[in-house]
Design a protein around this motif. Structure first.
Motif, mmCIF file in Angstrom:
data_model
loop_
_atom_site.group_PDB
_atom_site.id
_atom_site.type_symbol
_atom_site.label_atom_id
_atom_site.label_comp_id
_atom_site.label_asym_id
_atom_site.label_seq_id
_atom_site.Cartn_x
_atom_site.Cartn_y
_atom_site.Cartn_z
ATOM 1 N N ALA A 63 5.926 -71.659 -36.761
ATOM 2 C CA ALA A 63 4.864 -72.653 -36.897
ATOM 3 C C ALA A 63 4.953 -73.637 -35.744
ATOM 4 O O ALA A 63 6.023 -73.821 -35.137
ATOM 5 C CB ALA A 63 4.969 -73.384 -38.230
ATOM 6 N N TYR A 64 3.818 -74.276 -35.467
ATOM 7 C CA TYR A 64 3.764 -75.303 -34.433
ATOM 8 C C TYR A 64 3.765 -76.664 -35.119
ATOM 9 O O TYR A 64 3.014 -76.903 -36.061
ATOM 10 C CB TYR A 64 2.507 -75.140 -33.577
ATOM 11 N N GLU A 65 4.627 -77.576 -34.644
ATOM 12 C CA GLU A 65 4.687 -78.917 -35.204
ATOM 13 C C GLU A 65 3.898 -79.865 -34.326
ATOM 14 O O GLU A 65 4.201 -80.043 -33.140
ATOM 15 C CB GLU A 65 6.142 -79.378 -35.317
ATOM 16 N N LEU A 71 3.086 -78.968 -39.857
ATOM 17 C CA LEU A 71 3.421 -77.629 -39.377
ATOM 18 C C LEU A 71 2.204 -76.724 -39.482
ATOM 19 O O LEU A 71 1.591 -76.593 -40.554
ATOM 20 C CB LEU A 71 4.574 -77.060 -40.192
ATOM 21 N N VAL A 72 1.837 -76.096 -38.358
ATOM 22 C CA VAL A 72 0.705 -75.171 -38.311
ATOM 23 C C VAL A 72 1.256 -73.764 -38.155
ATOM 24 O O VAL A 72 1.799 -73.413 -37.100
ATOM 25 C CB VAL A 72 -0.228 -75.506 -37.128
ATOM 26 N N PRO A 73 1.137 -72.895 -39.199
ATOM 27 C CA PRO A 73 1.692 -71.534 -39.121
ATOM 28 C C PRO A 73 1.004 -70.709 -38.034
ATOM 29 O O PRO A 73 -0.216 -70.748 -37.882
ATOM 30 C CB PRO A 73 1.407 -70.959 -40.514
#
Length: 357
Positions: A63-65, A71-73
């Motif tokens: 994921a992107y923080e 958090l973006v999966p």
């Protein structure tokens, strides 16, 4: 050997099916962390913060923080759908001279192999074209979630891939170089050249990891229950601030001794012009490993010898001169006395003749 990437090399309209294999390996001895009090193994477990329980690797994603901590999966499908031609293709962009590559950009090395008989002909074609042109290929490819830059070159009968850092990933060396303004004299450069020539070249295959070998012996002794017998290595002598010219000459002499050569020519070949060697020019120098330090007294006495000889020669000349002077005066005095005696005798004869008449 297990491949780490499958895809194709795109060489214009020619496609070469390949696999990427690691070209290097790590021989380091791995250690485990233990509790020093009881020897228990220290382990790290991957735990879900919400459930407070360990998670299996198959359940772990990415994921992107963002800046707010949300958090973006990002799934494998999302990455595969990116509009990049390099996702499964090593796209050759250009061919350049290897000298144009900054060594700071060089990263991990890999070997490229073909995936079948169909790729043998185009693979060989690219390899021979690289050989004949004496150039390397610059390519882009996607690996481990990002697009990367690579350099292809020929190693034996194989094409090798070197991962390159992007130019903006190499930092500028601002503020690293010495800020003091220093002047290097030609005589110092001459001695540095002499030292480089004395140290000579080396076959890299002759070099080996001595620390790794000593560590293996230590581990083997511990496993067998024996007491390690290895002696502690020599600690380098403390740094000394010395005259740069003297340090260079000493380095040349030590290097020649280590190579079994005479120390006569190297240390004295590039003498500084008179008055330069004693001027400012200091360096922090460590004694060369495993090489004996030259006795300072001997060097000092060697320098004093010409001066002593010169002084001795001057004294001898003066003594000889002083010895010659009395002899010359004595001879001159003898000649004068003889002349006076002859004159007196002549005058006496004349007076006698007059008296007789």
């Amino acid at each position: 050997m297990r491949s780490i990437w499958n895809g194709n090399i795109s060489f214009g309209l020619v496609s070469i099916p390949i696999k990427i294999y690691p070209a290097t390996e790590d021989h380091s001895i791995s250690f485990r962390q233990i509790h020093t009090r009881d020897g228990g193994r220290i382990r790290y477990r991957k735990v879900c913060e919400l459930e407070d329980s360990p998670v299996e690797s198959s359940e772990i994603g990415r994921a992107y923080e963002d800046a707010d901590g949300a958090l973006v999966p990002i799934t494998d499908e999302d990455l595969a759908a990116l509009p990049l031609p390099t996702t499964h293709t090593l796209e050759i962009e250009a061919f350049i001279s290897a000298a144009e590559i900054d060594p700071l950009q060089m990263g991990d090395a890999y070997y490229l192999g073909t995936t079948g008989a169909a790729g043998a002909k185009p693979y060989t074609l690219l390899r021979e074209a690289l050989k004949r042109s004496e150039k390397v290929a610059i390519a882009k490819y996607a690996h481990r979630g990002r697009e990367r830059l690579g350099m292809l070159r020929v190693v034996g009968d194989t094409i090798a891939l070197h991962r390159l850092l992007w130019p903006d990933e190499v930092r500028e060396p601002a503020g690293v170089a010495p800020k003091e303004r220093v002047t290097v004299k030609p005589a110092e450069l001459d001695l540095a050249d002499t030292l480089m020539e004395t140290l000579g070249e080396v076959d890299l295959s002759d070099l080996h990891d001595e620390y790794h070998e000593a560590l293996e012996e230590l581990v083997a002794a511990k496993v067998s229950g024996a007491t390690p017998t290895a002696e502690p290595g020599e600690r380098p002598a403390g740094a000394q601030v010395v005259d740069l010219m003297a340090a260079l000459k000493e380095s040349v002499r030590s290097a020649k001794e280590a190579r079994g050569e005479g120390a006569g020519e190297g240390g004295e070949a590039a003498e500084a012009p008179e008055g330069e060697a004693e001027e400012e020019g200091e360096a922090t120098v460590h004694e060369l490993r495993g090489r004996k330090k030259a006795p300072a007294k001997k060097a000092a006495s060697a320098k004093k010898a010409p001066a002593a000889a010169k002084r001795g020669g001057t004294k001898t000349a003066k003594a000889a001169k002083s010895a010659e002077e009395p002899a010359g005066k004595k001879q001159a005095g003898t000649k004068k006395a003889a002349a006076k005696k002859a004159t007196a005798k002549k005058q006496t004869g004349k007076r006698g003749t007059r008296t007789a008449s």
